[in-house]
Design a protein around this motif. Structure first.
Motif, mmCIF file in Angstrom:
data_model
loop_
_atom_site.group_PDB
_atom_site.id
_atom_site.type_symbol
_atom_site.label_atom_id
_atom_site.label_comp_id
_atom_site.label_asym_id
_atom_site.label_seq_id
_atom_site.Cartn_x
_atom_site.Cartn_y
_atom_site.Cartn_z
ATOM 1 N N ASN A 11 0.841 -1.190 0.000
ATOM 2 C CA ASN A 11 0.000 0.000 0.000
ATOM 3 C C ASN A 11 0.883 1.250 0.000
ATOM 4 O OD1 ASN A 11 -1.767 2.042 0.369
ATOM 5 N ND2 ASN A 11 -2.778 1.162 2.176
ATOM 6 N N PRO A 12 1.206 1.756 -1.192
ATOM 7 C CA PRO A 12 2.164 2.870 -1.272
ATOM 8 C C PRO A 12 1.680 4.121 -0.552
ATOM 9 C CG PRO A 12 1.706 1.955 -3.446
ATOM 10 C CD PRO A 12 0.713 1.368 -2.510
ATOM 11 N N VAL A 13 0.354 4.341 -0.550
ATOM 12 C CA VAL A 13 -0.161 5.560 0.082
ATOM 13 C C VAL A 13 0.152 5.549 1.570
ATOM 14 C CG1 VAL A 13 -2.215 6.953 0.482
ATOM 15 C CG2 VAL A 13 -1.969 5.692 -1.653
ATOM 16 N N ALA A 14 -0.011 4.362 2.190
ATOM 17 C CA ALA A 14 0.243 4.261 3.624
ATOM 18 C C ALA A 14 1.724 4.389 3.939
ATOM 19 C CB ALA A 14 -0.286 2.937 4.154
ATOM 20 N N GLU A 15 2.570 3.996 2.966
ATOM 21 C CA GLU A 15 4.012 4.012 3.233
ATOM 22 C C GLU A 15 4.695 5.253 2.689
ATOM 23 O OE1 GLU A 15 5.821 0.324 2.041
ATOM 24 O OE2 GLU A 15 4.048 -0.785 2.685
ATOM 25 N N ALA A 16 3.904 6.228 2.288
ATOM 26 C CA ALA A 16 4.483 7.435 1.691
ATOM 27 C C ALA A 16 5.345 8.191 2.691
ATOM 28 C CB ALA A 16 3.368 8.347 1.198
ATOM 29 N N TYR A 17 6.381 8.841 2.190
ATOM 30 C CA TYR A 17 7.198 9.697 3.046
ATOM 31 C C TYR A 17 7.781 10.818 2.210
ATOM 32 C CZ TYR A 17 10.731 6.650 0.996
ATOM 33 O OH TYR A 17 11.486 5.944 0.117
ATOM 34 N N LYS A 18 8.399 11.777 2.904
ATOM 35 C CA LYS A 18 8.929 12.953 2.201
ATOM 36 C C LYS A 18 10.432 12.840 2.087
ATOM 37 C CE LYS A 18 5.511 16.095 2.559
ATOM 38 N NZ LYS A 18 5.657 16.631 1.227
ATOM 39 N N ILE A 19 10.943 13.375 0.984
ATOM 40 C CA ILE A 19 12.383 13.313 0.792
ATOM 41 C C ILE A 19 12.821 14.622 0.160
ATOM 42 C CG2 ILE A 19 12.403 12.354 -1.538
ATOM 43 C CD1 ILE A 19 14.375 10.528 0.939
ATOM 44 N N PRO A 20 13.972 15.191 0.587
ATOM 45 C CA PRO A 20 14.410 16.448 -0.023
ATOM 46 C C PRO A 20 14.865 16.221 -1.462
ATOM 47 C CG PRO A 20 16.001 15.661 1.577
ATOM 48 C CD PRO A 20 14.828 14.764 1.679
ATOM 49 N N ASP A 21 14.634 17.216 -2.334
ATOM 50 C CA ASP A 21 15.048 17.047 -3.734
ATOM 51 C C ASP A 21 16.404 17.688 -3.985
ATOM 52 O OD1 ASP A 21 14.477 19.678 -3.536
ATOM 53 O OD2 ASP A 21 13.291 19.801 -5.379
ATOM 54 N N GLY A 22 17.047 18.139 -2.911
ATOM 55 C CA GLY A 22 18.375 18.713 -3.067
ATOM 56 C C GLY A 22 18.356 20.176 -3.437
ATOM 57 N N ALA A 23 17.165 20.731 -3.691
ATOM 58 C CA ALA A 23 17.091 22.149 -4.051
ATOM 59 C C ALA A 23 16.255 22.906 -3.021
ATOM 60 C CB ALA A 23 16.506 22.306 -5.442
ATOM 61 N N GLY A 24 16.285 22.443 -1.799
ATOM 62 C CA GLY A 24 15.607 23.166 -0.739
ATOM 63 C C GLY A 24 14.128 22.866 -0.623
ATOM 64 N N ASP A 25 13.677 21.839 -1.337
ATOM 65 C CA ASP A 25 12.266 21.511 -1.296
ATOM 66 C C ASP A 25 12.135 20.027 -0.991
ATOM 67 O OD1 ASP A 25 9.663 22.064 -1.433
ATOM 68 O OD2 ASP A 25 9.700 22.804 -3.495
ATOM 69 N N SER A 26 10.949 19.602 -0.561
ATOM 70 C CA SER A 26 10.817 18.163 -0.379
ATOM 71 C C SER A 26 9.574 17.652 -1.079
ATOM 72 C CB SER A 26 10.790 17.808 1.104
ATOM 73 O OG SER A 26 9.715 18.436 1.724
ATOM 74 N N LEU A 27 9.662 16.434 -1.613
ATOM 75 C CA LEU A 27 8.592 15.839 -2.390
ATOM 76 C C LEU A 27 8.116 14.567 -1.704
ATOM 77 C CD1 LEU A 27 10.277 16.145 -5.875
ATOM 78 C CD2 LEU A 27 8.597 17.677 -4.899
ATOM 79 N N THR A 28 6.871 14.174 -2.021
ATOM 80 C CA THR A 28 6.334 12.956 -1.428
ATOM 81 C C THR A 28 6.662 11.764 -2.325
ATOM 82 O OG1 THR A 28 4.526 14.286 -0.630
ATOM 83 C CG2 THR A 28 4.281 11.912 -0.446
#
Lengths: 197, 194, 241
Positions: C59-76
């Motif tokens: 279940n990818p939705v339940a296991e989602a997490y945030k990660i930085p993209d290296g440009a000062g922002d973070s994506l799910t």
């Protein structure tokens, strides 16, 4: 009964909200980028209009005159909110494409106009038929407008391809096309009505 | 910079009349004469700013705090109706001539979807308070501009020969269509300000 | 029955009763529809994920997490796993530089840095021009414009007008640029994820979940898709899993 059918037909032809009364222009122009969108908007309005007509004509004696407008607005807003929630729950794609124009049914002059000029003066049954008539007239107008724009713009009607998309003129799907197609439709309606008179 | 972007987009790119299709009924109704168009613009500008401020505070302060977002439509329209009533009383006192000119249309501001539309849009776009007010005012400016341009064209139009079936609203709609095309030329202009 | 007179008492009672009945009615309808609304939104995201990564059974939705993209922002990031092996990642990304403002996309990558597919979550581009972005970069019969299957570890994507390797949408270079910017951003987040996995082991992925911290733009995606603002309990449950 005959009287009620007259009321119904009156709403569709003689007092067609879009082509004759020229009410509710905002959703008419904004949601008719395709036949399906136009029809859905028409049906949502039809539902709100019929329900609010019934509710208001049955409550008319309980609402003192001086507060009738706010009372009508509350009743209409309630039905609109119900439509909004049901659409979000069971038809999310449609709710996305109609967007802000669903809550805006509240301020559609047709609904308040019929409540004020018809439902608050007539009995429940005639109000029901009036709501249905005007609602069907509105739905038909929106479907025709949507189908025409979709046909001219993308070569499809109800997403069924009639001619290749590349020959379509995109402007009809965009904002200007809405004004232009509606303008010509009203002109044609005027002409036909004068002939029958 | 973001604020300038919001202004440009609201006034030109997504002009409330020509691309968002809000407030068309009064737009067609009062645009026959420049004078009424100006009065209507002023009334809309005033009401829209006030109502956006009030509805925004209600949404953030009451509805979201108590999980009552589903009452949004009903609350907003009631607040707006009350505000319009107030404006009507005030104008009646201050400027009777203006009230005479706008008499019919002032109550109609309640059912002018611009007011409710903008109140809902700023919530959907997740604007903060300052952005919301700026957006409301620039939308009103865009509306006033559209009304002014349109009413001056219509004053000319009244003198020209138009086929019978096209007279009145049909020709007005065609004119609006051509204006909308002109306004499409603005799309993308906000890129310049980035 | 005679019509009620407009006395203060009548007006007050009448309006109050109507408002009360309406409020109760709406509360009931809200109760009934709250769950289907939340489900419809969750399903929309799940379908988008299913479309862009290889088949999975977690279940990818339940296991989602945030990660930085290296440009000062973070994506799910939504990890897709088959058994205990991960088979791909879906990344939601965005760009604010599109013609009509913001464009939000979800891109899927497989194990070998390749793009599996993408899906546009929301955009405000011109119909017939920029709006073609929904399909344009998927057309496998035109390798010049198709980004599916491209290996991003070898080449960053950019439009051919800027000396790049992807043919832009006809007459919509700005949209194309913004779209590719979002894809590159997603890839940066993907690389960071892989790097993190190599260090900590793939099984510990779910420990990195940071559910509540959202940037403004990410919040838009989240509220559109997973978390229903109206119903805080549903959102909470999803994160608790």
């Amino acid at each position: 009964m005959r009287n009620n059918i007259n009321v119904l037909i009156n709403g569709i032809v003689k007092e067609n909200p879009t082509f004759v009364l020229l009410l509710g222009m905002c959703p008419t122009l904004a949601t008719t980028s395709s036949a399906l969108n136009g029809m859905s908007m028409g049906l949502a309005t039809l539902f709100v209009l019929t329900c609010s007509n019934i509710a208001i004509s049955s409550l008319k004696n309980l609402i003192p005159d001086m507060v009738r407008i706010p009372a009508f607005i509350v009743v209409i807003a309630a039905f609109v909110t119900i439509v909004e929630m049901v659409m979000n729950a069971y038809l999310p794609a449609l709710a996305d494409s109609l967007g802000i124009f669903i809550p805006l049914i509240v301020v559609n002059c047709i609904v308040l106009g019929r409540a004020e000029s018809f439902a608050s003066k007539n009995n429940v049954i005639s109000s029901l038929f009036d709501g249905l008539g005007i609602g069907i007239g509105f739905t038909l107008a929106l479907t025709v407008l949507g189908a025409l724009r979709e046909f001219l713009g993308t070569g499809k009607i109800f997403s069924i391809t009639v001619y290749p998309e590349n020959y379509g003129s995109l402007i009809f799907v965009l904002a200007p096309g809405a004004f232009i197609v509606l303008g010509y439709l009203i002109a044609i309606f005027n002409k036909l009505q004068k002939k029958t008179n | 910079m973001e604020i300038i972007g919001i202004i440009i987009v609201a006034v030109f790119v997504n002009n409330i009349v020509f691309s968002q299709f809000l407030g068309i009924c009064p737009f067609l109704g009062v645009s026959k004469k420049i004078d009424t168009a100006i009065g209507m613009s002023a009334a809309v500008t005033f009401v829209i700013t006030l109502s956006t401020l009030v509805t925004y505070l209600i949404q953030k302060g009451i509805l979201e705090n108590f999980g009552l977002e589903y009452l949004q439509t009903i609350t907003f329209i009631l607040v707006i109706a009350a505000l319009v009533q107030m404006v009507e009383i005030i104008i009646k006192k201050i400027s009777p001539p203006l009230y005479q000119a706008l008499g019919v249309y002032l109550p109609l501001i309640t059912t002018n979807c611009i007011i409710l539309g903008v109140a809902i849009l700023v919530i959907q776009k997740d604007f903060n308070l300052v952005e919301s007010i700026v957006y409301a005012i620039s939308t009103a400016i865009g509306y006033s501009m559209a009304l002014l341009i349109f009413s001056s064209i219509r004053e000319q139009l009244a003198l020209s020969k138009v086929p019978k079936a096209m007279q009145g609203v049909p020709i007005a709609l065609l004119t609006a269509g051509i204006l909308a095309m002109a306004f499409m030329g603005f799309s993308g202009i906000d890129q310049v300000f980035k | 029955m005679a019509k009620l007179k407009s006395t203060f008492k009548n007006m007050f009672l009448s309006l109050f009763t109507i408002c009360f009945v309406v409020a109760v009615l709406l509360a009931q309808v809200n109760k009934i529809t709250a769950k289907p609304i939340a489900e419809a939104k969750a399903k929309k995201l799940e379908n988008a994920i299913r479309e862009v990564v290889p088949p999975f059974d977690n279940n990818p939705v339940a296991e989602a997490y945030k990660i930085p993209d290296g440009a000062g922002d973070s994506l799910t990031i939504y990890p897709a796993k088959k058994g205990d092996e991960w088979v791909g990642f879906a990344v939601t990304s965005y760009s604010n530089n599109a013609f009509g403002g913001t464009i939000q996309i979800i891109v899927g990558f497989d194990k070998d840095n390749r793009i599996v597919n993408y899906s546009v979550l929301s955009h405000a581009e011109t119909p017939g021009l920029g709006a073609k972005v929904v399909q344009w970069f998927k057309d496998t019969s035109k390798p010049g414009q198709c980004i599916i299957g491209r290996d991003l570890s070898k080449e960053k994507l950019s439009v051919s007008k800027d000396g790049g390797n992807v043919d832009a949408i006809t007459a919509s270079t700005i949209t194309s640029r913004a779209f590719l910017e979002a894809v590159n951003k997603a890839y940066a987040a993907y690389v960071n994820t892989i790097a993190g996995n190599a260090a900590s082991g793939a099984t510990e992925l779910s420990k990195d979940i940071v559910p509540e911290e959202t940037t403004k733009n990410e919040k838009d995606i989240a509220s559109d898709t997973t978390i229903n603002k109206n119903d805080k309990t549903t959102g909470g449950e999803e994160h608790a899993q």
